[in-house]
Enzyme design. Sequence first.
Site, PDB file in Angstrom:
ATOM      1  N   ILE A  12     -47.397 -18.381   1.109  1.00 32.62           N
ATOM      2  CA  ILE A  12     -47.548 -19.322   2.237  1.00 32.62           C
ATOM      3  C   ILE A  12     -47.958 -20.699   1.707  1.00 32.62           C
ATOM      4  CG2 ILE A  12     -48.619 -19.689   4.496  1.00 32.62           C
ATOM      5  CD1 ILE A  12     -49.251 -16.652   4.500  1.00 32.62           C
ATOM      6  N   SER A  34     -53.320 -15.866 -10.777  1.00 30.06           N
ATOM      7  CA  SER A  34     -53.519 -14.419 -10.901  1.00 30.06           C
ATOM      8  C   SER A  34     -52.425 -13.671 -10.147  1.00 30.06           C
ATOM      9  CB  SER A  34     -54.902 -14.020 -10.374  1.00 30.06           C
ATOM     10  OG  SER A  34     -55.023 -14.385  -9.019  1.00 30.06           O
ATOM     11  N   SER A 124     -56.383 -14.098   9.542  1.00 26.95           N
ATOM     12  CA  SER A 124     -55.376 -13.060   9.764  1.00 26.95           C
ATOM     13  C   SER A 124     -55.565 -12.369  11.108  1.00 26.95           C
ATOM     14  CB  SER A 124     -55.520 -12.025   8.647  1.00 26.95           C
ATOM     15  OG  SER A 124     -54.791 -10.877   8.941  1.00 26.95           O
ATOM     16  N   TYR A 149     -60.771  -6.204   2.390  1.00 28.23           N
ATOM     17  CA  TYR A 149     -59.946  -7.410   2.540  1.00 28.23           C
ATOM     18  C   TYR A 149     -60.102  -7.991   3.955  1.00 28.23           C
ATOM     19  CZ  TYR A 149     -56.008 -10.162   3.956  1.00 28.23           C
ATOM     20  OH  TYR A 149     -55.250 -11.159   4.524  1.00 28.23           O
ATOM     21  N   LYS A 153     -61.936 -11.690   5.643  1.00 30.15           N
ATOM     22  CA  LYS A 153     -61.383 -12.661   6.602  1.00 30.15           C
ATOM     23  C   LYS A 153     -62.362 -12.849   7.765  1.00 30.15           C
ATOM     24  CE  LYS A 153     -57.776 -13.724   4.332  1.00 30.15           C
ATOM     25  NZ  LYS A 153     -57.753 -15.019   3.645  1.00 30.15           N
ATOM     26  N   TYR A 177     -52.903 -15.573  11.092  1.00 34.03           N
ATOM     27  CA  TYR A 177     -51.475 -15.292  10.957  1.00 34.03           C
ATOM     28  C   TYR A 177     -51.163 -13.886  11.415  1.00 34.03           C
ATOM     29  CZ  TYR A 177     -52.423 -18.574   7.069  1.00 34.03           C
ATOM     30  OH  TYR A 177     -52.875 -19.588   6.275  1.00 34.03           O
ATOM     31  N   GLY A 297     -54.080   4.107   8.702  1.00 33.13           N
ATOM     32  CA  GLY A 297     -54.622   2.754   8.929  1.00 33.13           C
ATOM     33  C   GLY A 297     -53.695   1.838   9.708  1.00 33.13           C
ATOM     34  N   ASP A 298     -52.409   2.227   9.881  1.00 34.67           N
ATOM     35  CA  ASP A 298     -51.496   1.365  10.636  1.00 34.67           C
ATOM     36  C   ASP A 298     -51.867   1.359  12.113  1.00 34.67           C
ATOM     37  OD1 ASP A 298     -49.785   0.116   8.886  1.00 34.67           O
ATOM     38  OD2 ASP A 298     -48.269   1.712   8.928  1.00 34.67           O
TER      39      ASP A 298
HETATM   40  C1  WQD Z   1     -45.330  -3.814   8.803  1.00 37.07           C
HETATM   41  C2  WQD Z   1     -44.769  -2.571   9.474  1.00 37.07           C
HETATM   42  C3  WQD Z   1     -45.610  -0.500   8.584  1.00 37.07           C
HETATM   43  C4  WQD Z   1     -43.809  -0.898   4.625  1.00 37.07           C
HETATM   44  C5  WQD Z   1     -50.208  -6.540   6.656  1.00 37.07           C
HETATM   45  C6  WQD Z   1     -51.650  -6.609   6.244  1.00 37.07           C
HETATM   46  C7  WQD Z   1     -52.443  -7.366   7.271  1.00 37.07           C
HETATM   47  C8  WQD Z   1     -51.836  -8.725   7.553  1.00 37.07           C
HETATM   48  C9  WQD Z   1     -50.374  -8.637   7.826  1.00 37.07           C
HETATM   49  C10 WQD Z   1     -52.736 -10.527   6.204  1.00 37.07           C
HETATM   50  C11 WQD Z   1     -45.827  -1.498   9.714  1.00 37.07           C
HETATM   51  C12 WQD Z   1     -44.121  -0.639   8.355  1.00 37.07           C
HETATM   52  C13 WQD Z   1     -44.200  -1.127   5.940  1.00 37.07           C
HETATM   53  C14 WQD Z   1     -42.892   0.158   4.363  1.00 37.07           C
HETATM   54  C15 WQD Z   1     -42.821   0.673   6.712  1.00 37.07           C
HETATM   55  N1  WQD Z   1     -51.889  -9.624   6.478  1.00 37.07           N
HETATM   56  N2  WQD Z   1     -43.705  -0.355   6.961  1.00 37.07           N
HETATM   57  N3  WQD Z   1     -42.440   0.905   5.425  1.00 37.07           N
HETATM   58  O1  WQD Z   1     -49.399  -3.534   7.928  1.00 37.07           O
HETATM   59  O2  WQD Z   1     -48.639  -5.140   9.709  1.00 37.07           O
HETATM   60  O3  WQD Z   1     -50.079  -5.917   7.898  1.00 37.07           O
HETATM   61  O4  WQD Z   1     -49.726  -7.869   6.800  1.00 37.07           O
HETATM   62  O5  WQD Z   1     -53.833 -10.672   6.501  1.00 37.07           O
HETATM   63  O6  WQD Z   1     -53.732  -7.462   6.857  1.00 37.07           O
HETATM   64  O7  WQD Z   1     -52.131  -5.299   6.116  1.00 37.07           O
HETATM   65  O8  WQD Z   1     -47.677  -5.329   7.402  1.00 37.07           O
HETATM   66  O9  WQD Z   1     -45.558  -5.397   6.174  1.00 37.07           O
HETATM   67  O10 WQD Z   1     -47.300  -3.689   5.504  1.00 37.07           O
HETATM   68  O11 WQD Z   1     -46.075  -3.413   7.652  1.00 37.07           O
HETATM   69  O12 WQD Z   1     -42.373   1.375   7.629  1.00 37.07           O
HETATM   70  O13 WQD Z   1     -42.533   0.434   3.210  1.00 37.07           O
HETATM   71  O14 WQD Z   1     -43.815  -1.980   8.596  1.00 37.07           O
HETATM   72  O15 WQD Z   1     -45.937   0.802   8.927  1.00 37.07           O
HETATM   73  O16 WQD Z   1     -45.507  -0.901  10.936  1.00 37.07           O
HETATM   74  P1  WQD Z   1     -48.969  -4.874   8.286  1.00 37.07           P
HETATM   75  P2  WQD Z   1     -46.639  -4.477   6.589  1.00 37.07           P
END
Ligand code: WQD
Length: 340
Positions: A12, A34, A124, A149, A153, A177, A297-298
């Site tokens: 970003i 890094s 976030s 993490y 934030k 975001y 965790g999702d």
């Molecule tokens: C998106 C969707 C997964 C990978 C992350 C961070 C969060 C924030 C935003 C910054 C979900 C699905 C993913 C894969 C899948 N960032 N998926 N197969 O989890 O919304 O959030 O970014 O602060 O803190 O955790 O993003 O891109 O990992 O997942 O099905 O191989 O895609 O389950 O529904 P997420 P993501």
Amino acid sequence: MKILVTGGLGFIGSHTVVELQNKGFEVVIIDDCSNASEDVLEGISRISGQNPIFEKLDLREGHKVQDFFERHPDIKGIIHFAASKAVGESMEKPLLYYENNLHSLIYLLKRISATGGAFIFSSSCTVYGQADQMPITEDAPVKPAESPYGNTKQMGEEILRDTCSVTPGLKAISLRYFNPIGAHPSAEIGELPIGVPQNLVPFITQTGAGIRKELSVFGNDYPTSDGTCVRDYIHVVDLAKAHVVAMERILNGKQEGNYEIFNLGTGKGSTVLEVIESFQRVSGMNLNYRIVDRRPGDITEAYADTTKANRILGWKAESTLDDAMRSAWDWEKKIREKDF
Ligand code: WQD
């Protein structure tokens, strides 16, 4: 006018540097490299025709940060991206995350509190956890963080709010975001995940490029239109432009009070299967994917109420999901030709 962008070689950060340069700002980048490559500087200057000033620096090294500011006394604003950002890694190395993400913030705030100035914090939507209502407004309660993490934030926002409340010369905005994706349409800069991507879109494009065998879709039994999770995917260029608008709001003295929070998303939720369909549409390929178990965790869904950003910042995300997926795919094809 000189603006410091920390983490300006990152995903970003690099796009924001370009948008700042497009608006006539002079940009100074600090990055410890890094999680980013110095080659990104070339991509930036190929787009904008300008070379940003760059210093390789770890923000935890307080005396070096002090020395940096002594050499750049004319910095009027800071956009602070530099942070560790891998959720999984933060579970294994919490102290690294607290030290890295909070120390750097504190050093920068000490400096800018003393001189006065503008500060934009990279926050976030993770602070909302699974919100009770969709779309998510800035007033939605902050839920207990799911990871160190996420906690950095939340704590970062609190540190900023508390510092602003006793420092009238410090003018700050936290930008929360949703899910940033895509790349610059020139394909000169984009996301460079290290190792196996944890996020959906780079995993999709790497699968399309044949680097990964198949995409695992984490669960299709969620209470959503097609059973897969819903997120608000925002084009990184739209997100970058919002940082410039936020910075201008402060510098032009338009801010209400001296601390504000805005959601940055499109306002539209998309399921994982819709993202895959979009990729297939713009690439003309079939993506190899398989439904697997839910990822621990999702959350089920998260998309932004963008009314506040639209009304107060006068900013709106312009790009569609297809625009973003097309740019992500163009970038993936480009980096396969290069060796970053
Ligand atoms: C998106 C969707 C997964 C990978 C992350 C961070 C969060 C924030 C935003 C910054 C979900 C699905 C993913 C894969 C899948 N960032 N998926 N197969 O989890 O919304 O959030 O970014 O602060 O803190 O955790 O993003 O891109 O990992 O997942 O099905 O191989 O895609 O389950 O529904 P997420 P993501």
